[in-house]
Motif scaffolding. Structure first.
Motif, PDB file in Angstrom:
ATOM      1  N   ASN A   2       0.791  -1.215   0.000  1.00 55.08           N
ATOM      2  CA  ASN A   2       0.000   0.000   0.000  1.00 55.08           C
ATOM      3  C   ASN A   2       0.827   1.270   0.000  1.00 55.08           C
ATOM      4  O   ASN A   2       0.272   2.356  -0.066  1.00 55.08           O
ATOM      5  CB  ASN A   2      -0.927   0.023   1.222  1.00 55.08           C
ATOM      6  CG  ASN A   2      -1.951  -1.076   1.159  1.00 55.08           C
ATOM      7  OD1 ASN A   2      -2.440  -1.416   0.097  1.00 55.08           O
ATOM      8  ND2 ASN A   2      -2.274  -1.648   2.296  1.00 55.08           N
ATOM      9  N   ASP A   3       2.141   1.155   0.123  1.00 51.82           N
ATOM     10  CA  ASP A   3       2.991   2.331   0.218  1.00 51.82           C
ATOM     11  C   ASP A   3       3.759   2.561  -1.075  1.00 51.82           C
ATOM     12  O   ASP A   3       4.290   1.634  -1.666  1.00 51.82           O
ATOM     13  CB  ASP A   3       3.991   2.175   1.360  1.00 51.82           C
ATOM     14  CG  ASP A   3       3.308   2.097   2.715  1.00 51.82           C
ATOM     15  OD1 ASP A   3       2.283   2.789   2.889  1.00 51.82           O
ATOM     16  OD2 ASP A   3       3.789   1.356   3.574  1.00 51.82           O
ATOM     17  N   PHE A  17      12.587   6.208  -0.134  1.00 51.77           N
ATOM     18  CA  PHE A  17      12.919   5.515  -1.376  1.00 51.77           C
ATOM     19  C   PHE A  17      11.708   4.744  -1.879  1.00 51.77           C
ATOM     20  O   PHE A  17      10.735   4.547  -1.162  1.00 51.77           O
ATOM     21  CB  PHE A  17      14.112   4.571  -1.177  1.00 51.77           C
ATOM     22  CG  PHE A  17      13.803   3.359  -0.341  1.00 51.77           C
ATOM     23  CD1 PHE A  17      13.437   2.159  -0.943  1.00 51.77           C
ATOM     24  CD2 PHE A  17      13.875   3.411   1.038  1.00 51.77           C
ATOM     25  CE1 PHE A  17      13.155   1.039  -0.180  1.00 51.77           C
ATOM     26  CE2 PHE A  17      13.601   2.303   1.817  1.00 51.77           C
ATOM     27  CZ  PHE A  17      13.235   1.106   1.207  1.00 51.77           C
ATOM     28  N   THR A  18      11.780   4.335  -3.127  1.00 48.46           N
ATOM     29  CA  THR A  18      10.771   3.468  -3.717  1.00 48.46           C
ATOM     30  C   THR A  18      11.492   2.479  -4.621  1.00 48.46           C
ATOM     31  O   THR A  18      12.705   2.543  -4.775  1.00 48.46           O
ATOM     32  CB  THR A  18       9.686   4.271  -4.470  1.00 48.46           C
ATOM     33  OG1 THR A  18       8.583   3.397  -4.740  1.00 48.46           O
ATOM     34  CG2 THR A  18      10.207   4.885  -5.757  1.00 48.46           C
ATOM     35  N   THR A  19      10.752   1.563  -5.200  1.00 43.87           N
ATOM     36  CA  THR A  19      11.346   0.551  -6.073  1.00 43.87           C
ATOM     37  C   THR A  19      10.643   0.558  -7.428  1.00 43.87           C
ATOM     38  O   THR A  19       9.517   1.055  -7.548  1.00 43.87           O
ATOM     39  CB  THR A  19      11.219  -0.856  -5.460  1.00 43.87           C
ATOM     40  OG1 THR A  19       9.819  -1.214  -5.407  1.00 43.87           O
ATOM     41  CG2 THR A  19      11.823  -0.919  -4.066  1.00 43.87           C
ATOM     42  N   SER A  20      11.300  -0.014  -8.407  1.00 44.26           N
ATOM     43  CA  SER A  20      10.690  -0.073  -9.740  1.00 44.26           C
ATOM     44  C   SER A  20       9.439  -0.950  -9.722  1.00 44.26           C
ATOM     45  O   SER A  20       8.494  -0.690 -10.473  1.00 44.26           O
ATOM     46  CB  SER A  20      11.694  -0.580 -10.775  1.00 44.26           C
ATOM     47  OG  SER A  20      12.288  -1.775 -10.341  1.00 44.26           O
ATOM     48  N   ASP A  21       9.387  -1.964  -8.858  1.00 48.34           N
ATOM     49  CA  ASP A  21       8.180  -2.798  -8.736  1.00 48.34           C
ATOM     50  C   ASP A  21       6.993  -1.947  -8.301  1.00 48.34           C
ATOM     51  O   ASP A  21       5.891  -2.070  -8.834  1.00 48.34           O
ATOM     52  CB  ASP A  21       8.362  -3.883  -7.671  1.00 48.34           C
ATOM     53  CG  ASP A  21       9.520  -4.795  -7.888  1.00 48.34           C
ATOM     54  OD1 ASP A  21      10.429  -4.446  -8.645  1.00 48.34           O
ATOM     55  OD2 ASP A  21       9.521  -5.871  -7.278  1.00 48.34           O
ATOM     56  N   VAL A  22       7.236  -1.096  -7.303  1.00 45.36           N
ATOM     57  CA  VAL A  22       6.179  -0.249  -6.765  1.00 45.36           C
ATOM     58  C   VAL A  22       5.746   0.782  -7.802  1.00 45.36           C
ATOM     59  O   VAL A  22       4.549   1.018  -7.991  1.00 45.36           O
ATOM     60  CB  VAL A  22       6.642   0.436  -5.461  1.00 45.36           C
ATOM     61  CG1 VAL A  22       5.633   1.457  -4.974  1.00 45.36           C
ATOM     62  CG2 VAL A  22       6.911  -0.614  -4.389  1.00 45.36           C
ATOM     63  N   ILE A  23       6.700   1.371  -8.493  1.00 46.22           N
ATOM     64  CA  ILE A  23       6.365   2.347  -9.542  1.00 46.22           C
ATOM     65  C   ILE A  23       5.503   1.683 -10.604  1.00 46.22           C
ATOM     66  O   ILE A  23       4.480   2.237 -11.029  1.00 46.22           O
ATOM     67  CB  ILE A  23       7.633   2.952 -10.163  1.00 46.22           C
ATOM     68  CG1 ILE A  23       8.376   3.800  -9.118  1.00 46.22           C
ATOM     69  CG2 ILE A  23       7.285   3.796 -11.403  1.00 46.22           C
ATOM     70  CD1 ILE A  23       9.755   4.237  -9.545  1.00 46.22           C
ATOM     71  N   GLU A  25       3.546  -0.962 -10.302  1.00 44.23           N
ATOM     72  CA  GLU A  25       2.222  -1.259  -9.755  1.00 44.23           C
ATOM     73  C   GLU A  25       1.344  -0.017  -9.677  1.00 44.23           C
ATOM     74  O   GLU A  25       0.188  -0.031 -10.119  1.00 44.23           O
ATOM     75  CB  GLU A  25       2.360  -1.867  -8.364  1.00 44.23           C
ATOM     76  CG  GLU A  25       1.030  -2.194  -7.716  1.00 44.23           C
ATOM     77  CD  GLU A  25       1.175  -2.726  -6.309  1.00 44.23           C
ATOM     78  OE1 GLU A  25       0.193  -2.635  -5.565  1.00 44.23           O
ATOM     79  OE2 GLU A  25       2.264  -3.223  -5.948  1.00 44.23           O
ATOM     80  N   PHE A  26       1.878   1.069  -9.147  1.00 46.14           N
ATOM     81  CA  PHE A  26       1.081   2.281  -8.943  1.00 46.14           C
ATOM     82  C   PHE A  26       0.797   3.029 -10.232  1.00 46.14           C
ATOM     83  O   PHE A  26      -0.142   3.819 -10.289  1.00 46.14           O
ATOM     84  CB  PHE A  26       1.764   3.207  -7.932  1.00 46.14           C
ATOM     85  CG  PHE A  26       1.461   2.854  -6.499  1.00 46.14           C
ATOM     86  CD1 PHE A  26       0.488   3.540  -5.800  1.00 46.14           C
ATOM     87  CD2 PHE A  26       2.140   1.827  -5.874  1.00 46.14           C
ATOM     88  CE1 PHE A  26       0.201   3.217  -4.476  1.00 46.14           C
ATOM     89  CE2 PHE A  26       1.871   1.487  -4.552  1.00 46.14           C
ATOM     90  CZ  PHE A  26       0.892   2.183  -3.854  1.00 46.14           C
ATOM     91  N   THR A  27       1.604   2.833 -11.264  1.00 48.50           N
ATOM     92  CA  THR A  27       1.360   3.519 -12.530  1.00 48.50           C
ATOM     93  C   THR A  27       0.652   2.640 -13.555  1.00 48.50           C
ATOM     94  O   THR A  27       0.329   3.108 -14.645  1.00 48.50           O
ATOM     95  CB  THR A  27       2.681   4.023 -13.153  1.00 48.50           C
ATOM     96  OG1 THR A  27       3.538   2.908 -13.413  1.00 48.50           O
ATOM     97  CG2 THR A  27       3.360   5.032 -12.245  1.00 48.50           C
ATOM     98  N   GLY A  28       0.448   1.361 -13.190  1.00 46.32           N
ATOM     99  CA  GLY A  28      -0.238   0.454 -14.114  1.00 46.32           C
ATOM    100  C   GLY A  28       0.618   0.053 -15.295  1.00 46.32           C
ATOM    101  O   GLY A  28       0.099  -0.282 -16.351  1.00 46.32           O
TER     102      GLY A  28
END
Length: 61
Positions: A2-3, A17-23, A25-28
């Motif tokens: 969720n973050d 920080f963030t990860t490419s996986d999260v980017i 997921e959140f950008t579709g």
């Protein structure tokens, strides 16, 4: 998950920080597409801070 942005726990002065996986997921977007954009734009992204890469296996479809 969720973050979008994380902090290393228990570290004084931890940087967000963030990860490419999260980017992805959140950008579709597809994970590999996000990786290619990061690789192409690495110099511009470094203006925001440190950029690290981890070697991850590419999922076969």
């Amino acid at each position: 998950m969720n973050d979008l942005v994380f902090l290393e726990p228990d570290k004084i002065g931890a940087e967000p920080f963030t990860t490419s996986d999260v980017i992805a997921e959140f950008t579709g977007n597809n994970y590999r597409s996000v990786q290619r954009i990061i690789e192409k734009q690495i110099d511009a992204l470094k203006t925001f801070g440190q950029v690290r890469f981890e070697i991850t296996p590419v999922a076969k479809v």
